[in-house]
Design an enzyme around this catalytic site. Structure first.
Site, PDB file in Angstrom:
ATOM      1  N   SER A   1      31.638  43.125  38.558  1.00 58.43           N
ATOM      2  CA  SER A   1      31.008  41.801  38.500  1.00 58.43           C
ATOM      3  C   SER A   1      31.499  40.966  39.677  1.00 58.43           C
ATOM      4  CB  SER A   1      31.373  41.088  37.198  1.00 58.43           C
ATOM      5  OG  SER A   1      31.092  39.700  37.330  1.00 58.43           O
TER       6      SER A   1
ATOM      7  N   HIS B   1      27.068  44.122  39.408  1.00 57.87           N
ATOM      8  CA  HIS B   1      26.724  43.215  38.308  1.00 57.87           C
ATOM      9  C   HIS B   1      26.794  41.768  38.804  1.00 57.87           C
ATOM     10  CE1 HIS B   1      26.410  42.240  33.980  1.00 57.87           C
ATOM     11  NE2 HIS B   1      27.284  41.262  34.215  1.00 57.87           N
TER      12      HIS B   1
ATOM     13  N   ASP C   1      26.347  37.835  37.811  1.00 59.54           N
ATOM     14  CA  ASP C   1      26.372  36.919  36.669  1.00 59.54           C
ATOM     15  C   ASP C   1      25.790  35.560  37.028  1.00 59.54           C
ATOM     16  OD1 ASP C   1      27.618  38.390  34.491  1.00 59.54           O
ATOM     17  OD2 ASP C   1      29.408  38.451  35.748  1.00 59.54           O
TER      18      ASP C   1
ATOM     19  N   MET D   1      24.837  31.862  35.712  1.00 62.43           N
ATOM     20  CA  MET D   1      25.209  30.917  34.646  1.00 62.43           C
ATOM     21  C   MET D   1      24.640  29.537  34.951  1.00 62.43           C
ATOM     22  SD  MET D   1      29.202  31.899  34.221  1.00 62.43           S
ATOM     23  CE  MET D   1      29.735  33.573  33.915  1.00 62.43           C
TER      24      MET D   1
ATOM     25  N   HIS E   1      22.601  39.607  35.261  1.00 63.80           N
ATOM     26  CA  HIS E   1      22.886  39.163  33.891  1.00 63.80           C
ATOM     27  C   HIS E   1      22.624  37.670  33.808  1.00 63.80           C
ATOM     28  CE1 HIS E   1      26.279  38.618  30.637  1.00 63.80           C
ATOM     29  NE2 HIS E   1      25.070  38.337  30.165  1.00 63.80           N
TER      30      HIS E   1
ATOM     31  N   MET F   1      22.715  34.348  32.075  1.00 59.72           N
ATOM     32  CA  MET F   1      23.292  33.524  31.005  1.00 59.72           C
ATOM     33  C   MET F   1      22.683  32.137  31.166  1.00 59.72           C
ATOM     34  SD  MET F   1      27.101  35.110  31.318  1.00 59.72           S
ATOM     35  CE  MET F   1      26.747  35.735  32.947  1.00 59.72           C
TER      36      MET F   1
ATOM     37  N   MET G   1      28.397  42.085  24.721  1.00 64.86           N
ATOM     38  CA  MET G   1      29.438  41.217  25.277  1.00 64.86           C
ATOM     39  C   MET G   1      30.735  41.427  24.494  1.00 64.86           C
ATOM     40  SD  MET G   1      27.948  39.658  27.775  1.00 64.86           S
ATOM     41  CE  MET G   1      29.404  38.721  28.218  1.00 64.86           C
TER      42      MET G   1
ATOM     43  N   ASP H   1      30.356  44.283  28.625  1.00 59.33           N
ATOM     44  CA  ASP H   1      30.654  43.227  29.596  1.00 59.33           C
ATOM     45  C   ASP H   1      31.725  42.292  29.059  1.00 59.33           C
ATOM     46  OD1 ASP H   1      30.603  41.468  31.680  1.00 59.33           O
ATOM     47  OD2 ASP H   1      28.554  40.771  31.348  1.00 59.33           O
TER      48      ASP H   1
HETATM   49  C1  DX5 Z   1      31.218  36.855  31.428  1.00 57.33           C
HETATM   50  C2  DX5 Z   1      30.491  37.693  32.465  1.00 57.33           C
HETATM   51  C3  DX5 Z   1      31.200  38.961  32.794  1.00 57.33           C
HETATM   52  C4  DX5 Z   1      32.579  38.737  33.305  1.00 57.33           C
HETATM   53  C5  DX5 Z   1      33.300  40.015  33.539  1.00 57.33           C
HETATM   54  O1  DX5 Z   1      30.479  35.737  31.129  1.00 57.33           O
HETATM   55  O2  DX5 Z   1      29.195  38.041  31.999  1.00 57.33           O
HETATM   56  O3  DX5 Z   1      30.437  39.775  33.669  1.00 57.33           O
HETATM   57  O4  DX5 Z   1      32.618  37.953  34.439  1.00 57.33           O
HETATM   58  O5  DX5 Z   1      34.556  39.685  34.065  1.00 57.33           O
HETATM   59  P1  DX5 Z   1      35.907  40.289  33.498  1.00 57.33           P
HETATM   60  O6  DX5 Z   1      35.814  41.781  33.699  1.00 57.33           O
HETATM   61  O7  DX5 Z   1      36.948  39.647  34.331  1.00 57.33           O
HETATM   62  O8  DX5 Z   1      36.007  39.959  32.035  1.00 57.33           O
HETATM   63 ZN    ZN Z   2      28.015  39.673  32.998  1.00 51.47          ZN
END
Ligand code: DX5
Ligand code: ZN
Length: 229
Positions: free
Chosen positions: A12, A37, A39, A41, A70, A72, A141, A176
């Protein structure tokens, strides 16, 4: 993208240098990452803001393999085309992010990407029971989404239930949150094939010193495949 159940390590970039995403993506792929990956947000569905489709489009030329986005965010549907146009291979939406997840998954496939559906820790496996023919990936998750570097929450029972529900369908199970050498084995044994790891991959390395990325990726893969090194 061809389907198989071999272990795939998906670093990620939430744990990467935000001022250097292109070089970071190239470094983790050179060091053995299978997927990248990404992320996204929104500060609304989760209590943090990362980046959006413009950033995804900017990093796309620096990723040779699978770009795994991903989301969010809430709502999802108005942004699907933007992430597909940005070059996402997989777009994952949360089942908790709206009342019409089935429509969202259809729209993701309609936009030409693989469709993923993510489950927060508090959401049962049954939430995706009627989605398995319109999904290409279920993301379990193992932290509450919003931040990297959180403590792993054991979801082994949910993973096993999903693995049985999926049966022969070509649907990936992705894990994840909090995945590292200590937690990779249990999730792989329960049936996961895509392991997202942020802090456990980027720890100790940098673009100018990428070898630790490779060591971290190999150690997580070995743990998941049951061969401790
Ligand atoms: C959490 C994210 C993950 C996260 C993974 O909201 O979707 O992808 O950043 O990071 P680690 O491996 O540090 O938990
Ligand atoms: Zn993620």
């Amino acid at each position: 993208m061809t389907f198989d159940r071999s272990i795939k390590i998906a670093p990620s970039i939430l744990a990467a240098d935000f001022a250097n995403f292109g070089a970071e993506c190239e470094a983790i792929e050179a060091q053995g990452a299978d997927w990248v990956h990404v992320d996204v947000m929104d500060g609304h569905f989760v209590p943090n803001i990362s980046f959006g489709p413009t950033t995804c489009a900017a990093i796309r030329p620096h990723i040779k393999g699978v770009m795994d986005v991903h989301l969010m965010i809430e709502p999802v549907d108005p942004y699907i085309d933007a992430f597909a146009k940005a070059g996402a291979d997989v777009i994952t939406a949360h089942v908790e992010a709206g009342p019409h997840i089935h429509r969202t998954l259809q729209a993701i496939r309609g936009a030409g990407a693989k469709a993923g559906v993510a489950l927060n820790p508090g959401t049962p496996a049954s939430a995706v029971e009627h989605l398995l023919d319109v999904a290409d990936l279920v993301c379990v998750m193992t932290v509450n989404p919003g931040f990297g570097g959180q403590k792993f929450i054991d979801m082994s029972d949910k993973i096993r239930t999903l693995r049985a529900m999926i049966g022969d369908r070509p649907v990936h199970i992705e894990i994840d949150g909090g995945v590292d050498v200590n937690t990779a084995s249990s999730v792989a044994q329960a049936g996961a094939d895509v392991l997202v790891a942020g802090s456990a991959v980027f720890r100790g390395g940098s673009v100018s010193n990428p070898a630790p990325y490779g060591e971290n990726i190999r150690a997580i893969r070995a743990a998941a495949e049951g061969v401790y090194v």
